[in-house]
Scaffold this motif. Structure first.
Motif, PDB file in Angstrom:
ATOM      1  N   LEU A   1       0.849  -1.194   0.000  1.00  0.00           N
ATOM      2  CA  LEU A   1       0.000   0.000   0.000  1.00  0.00           C
ATOM      3  C   LEU A   1       0.881   1.239   0.000  1.00  0.00           C
ATOM      4  O   LEU A   1       1.726   1.409   0.878  1.00  0.00           O
ATOM      5  N   GLU A   2       0.664   2.104  -0.975  1.00  0.00           N
ATOM      6  CA  GLU A   2       1.528   3.273  -1.164  1.00  0.00           C
ATOM      7  C   GLU A   2       0.832   4.525  -0.661  1.00  0.00           C
ATOM      8  O   GLU A   2      -0.227   4.891  -1.144  1.00  0.00           O
ATOM      9  N   GLY A   3       1.417   5.175   0.352  1.00  0.00           N
ATOM     10  CA  GLY A   3       0.853   6.398   0.918  1.00  0.00           C
ATOM     11  C   GLY A   3       0.139   6.144   2.225  1.00  0.00           C
ATOM     12  O   GLY A   3       0.346   5.123   2.888  1.00  0.00           O
ATOM     13  N   GLU A   4      -0.739   7.089   2.594  1.00  0.00           N
ATOM     14  CA  GLU A   4      -1.467   7.000   3.863  1.00  0.00           C
ATOM     15  C   GLU A   4      -2.703   6.132   3.703  1.00  0.00           C
ATOM     16  O   GLU A   4      -3.508   6.328   2.796  1.00  0.00           O
ATOM     17  N   ILE A   5      -2.874   5.167   4.607  1.00  0.00           N
ATOM     18  CA  ILE A   5      -3.959   4.194   4.498  1.00  0.00           C
ATOM     19  C   ILE A   5      -5.285   4.807   4.940  1.00  0.00           C
ATOM     20  O   ILE A   5      -5.374   5.473   5.970  1.00  0.00           O
ATOM     21  N   THR A   6      -6.343   4.573   4.139  1.00  0.00           N
ATOM     22  CA  THR A   6      -7.705   4.989   4.474  1.00  0.00           C
ATOM     23  C   THR A   6      -8.452   3.814   5.113  1.00  0.00           C
ATOM     24  O   THR A   6      -8.316   2.685   4.679  1.00  0.00           O
ATOM     25  N   SER A   7      -9.248   4.105   6.136  1.00  0.00           N
ATOM     26  CA  SER A   7     -10.125   3.097   6.757  1.00  0.00           C
ATOM     27  C   SER A   7      -9.375   1.865   7.237  1.00  0.00           C
ATOM     28  O   SER A   7      -9.768   0.728   6.975  1.00  0.00           O
ATOM     29  N   MET A   8      -8.290   2.083   7.952  1.00  0.00           N
ATOM     30  CA  MET A   8      -7.492   0.966   8.462  1.00  0.00           C
ATOM     31  C   MET A   8      -8.307  -0.002   9.330  1.00  0.00           C
ATOM     32  O   MET A   8      -8.065  -1.209   9.282  1.00  0.00           O
ATOM     33  N   PRO A   9      -9.268   0.462  10.133  1.00  0.00           N
ATOM     34  CA  PRO A   9     -10.044  -0.503  10.936  1.00  0.00           C
ATOM     35  C   PRO A   9     -10.713  -1.594  10.107  1.00  0.00           C
ATOM     36  O   PRO A   9     -10.807  -2.740  10.553  1.00  0.00           O
TER      37      PRO A   9
END
Length: 414
Positions: A173-181
């Motif tokens: 995954l490249e960059g900031e992760i969305t919706s990690m939960p």
């Protein structure tokens, strides 16, 4: 069907409700059960989305002369998860389609990721959107790179089929992760059936696995996003009002469980006891401005926005870029409907701001745009003013028994 909501008695009885299992957990488990039939599921969601997912999987035939047509209607989760599922079913061919709105919701990122693994998927109408023609094939490639700020459903779809891939999966995954939960939920469910996973920084590895190791039925926790509407009801109710909801875990896998902390801002206390939560209005609080980053829990944004409006609290909610490609453009829909009620609202592509309102207009008809969360999130305003919810049966997408539960809570539903 429209419903007219009022609070005729001005008082609310103490109520206990049993909420259906989480739609997010159920749909993940249904796909895993299709891959590993030994899995047993308890307290599955009774939502339309889960019924669509279950029907598609049950009706799917491994051998057929013609491409099977699978219609998921408005079920976005089913569209993403089934795209991945059908891609690995060797020797089959499926046309996967949905409603008019579903054909406007992008799926290109997932399709491209599956193609990187060797999948045979083509678009039948507009490039990058359903309907899809999927020829099931053996996927032998292992590594996929994805932007990390995409919908977690794309990522979860890949993770769910990963144990069945010949060489497992390495997802970067490249960059900031969305919706990690939601990604953590998927990984936890994989672990629960015996699949090994490894997370190192932004790389997720899933090990190929033939048989799950299951020693007990898997119980799906009740849905925290469904609980959000009751948090809103209690926040808008007088001090002392309470409701008990079952069945919930203190250490939930669901990202929407942040409701426990968020609704403290509105004077709502959550008490955990024996797999139940009791929501209790303990104070009338009015923060000067409520700023919330909802990147990890965008599904509760509509509920929070309506709560803030109902309490006359200025709020700014951000991290909501995924809402524009849901059942409707939820930010625009929120702005339109709140403005009809007298709110002053402004939006960007990923945020909404609601300024303090002096009054709430009565008997306003709320349009729902075929979006269950619009109907569900506006209903608690009935504690403040009579309100009409248009196309109210849309709630069946996630919470079929909602209006009956609302009656039990003492709200008039006509």
């Amino acid at each position: 069907m429209n419903v007219f909501l009022t609070n005729p008695n001005g008082s609310i009885p103490t109520t206990q409700l049993q909420l259906s299992g989480s739609k997010s957990e159920t749909n993940r488990m249904l796909l895993l059960q299709a891959l590993y039939p030994q899995i047993k599921i308890v307290n599955a969601s009774n939502s339309d989305d889960s019924q669509v997912m279950l029907k598609a999987l049950k009706n799917f035939q491994l051998t057929t002369l013609n491409a099977q047509l699978v219609d998921v209607h408005h079920a976005g989760t089913a569209m993403r998860f089934l795209t991945a599922f059908f891609a690995i079913k060797e020797g089959t061919e499926v046309v996967l389609t949905g409603s008019t709105r579903m054909k406007e919701r992008p799926v290109k990122i997932l399709v491209e990721a599956l193609r990187q693994l060797g999948a045979e998927i083509s678009y039948l109408e507009k490039e990058g959107y359903p309907p899809l023609r999927i020829k099931g094939t053996k996927l032998t490639k292992q590594k996929v790179n994805l932007a990390a700020n995409i919908s977690s459903q794309y990522i979860s779809a890949l993770l769910l089929i990963a144990p069945k891939l010949e060489n497992g999966l390495e997802l970067v995954l490249e960059g900031e992760i969305t919706s990690m939960p939601y990604i953590k939920m998927t990984l936890a469910l994989l672990n629960e059936i015996g699949v090994k996973t490894l997370v190192e920084n932004n790389t997720i590895k899933v090990i190929q696995h033939q048989l799950p190791i299951i020693h007990h039925p898997i119980t799906v926790e009740s849905d925290w996003s469904s609980a959000s509407y009751w948090y809103s009801f209690i926040a808008l109710a007088p001090i002392g009002t309470q409701i008990t909801l079952a069945s919930f875990k203190k250490n939930s896998l669901q990202g929407d469980s942040v409701l426990v902390e968020i609704y403290k801002n509105f004077g709502v206390e959550t008490i955990f006891n024996d797999k139940k939560i009791t929501l209790h209005k303990v104070a009338n609080l009015e923060p000067a401005t409520l700023n919330l980053e909802l990147n990890n829990c965008p599904d509760i944004a509509q509920t929070i926005a309506v709560t803030c409006f109902g309490l006359g609290i200025v709020c700014e909610l951000s991290g909501l870029h995924t809402l524009k490609i849901k059942e409707t453009d939820r930010l625009l829909a929120l702005q339109t409907e709140l403005t009809k009620l007298g709110a002053v609202v402004s939006c960007t592509d990923d945020s909404i701001r609601i300024n303090k309102s002096q009054m709430i207009k009565e008997n306003v008809v709320i349009s729902t745009y075929n979006d269950h969360r619009m109907a569900l999130s506006f209903a608690p305003l009935a504690l403040k003013v009579p309100i009409v919810i248009e196309n109210a049966d849309v709630v069946s997408k996630s919470y079929p028994g909602f209006w009956e539960d609302v009656k039990r809570f003492g709200i008039g539903v006509l």
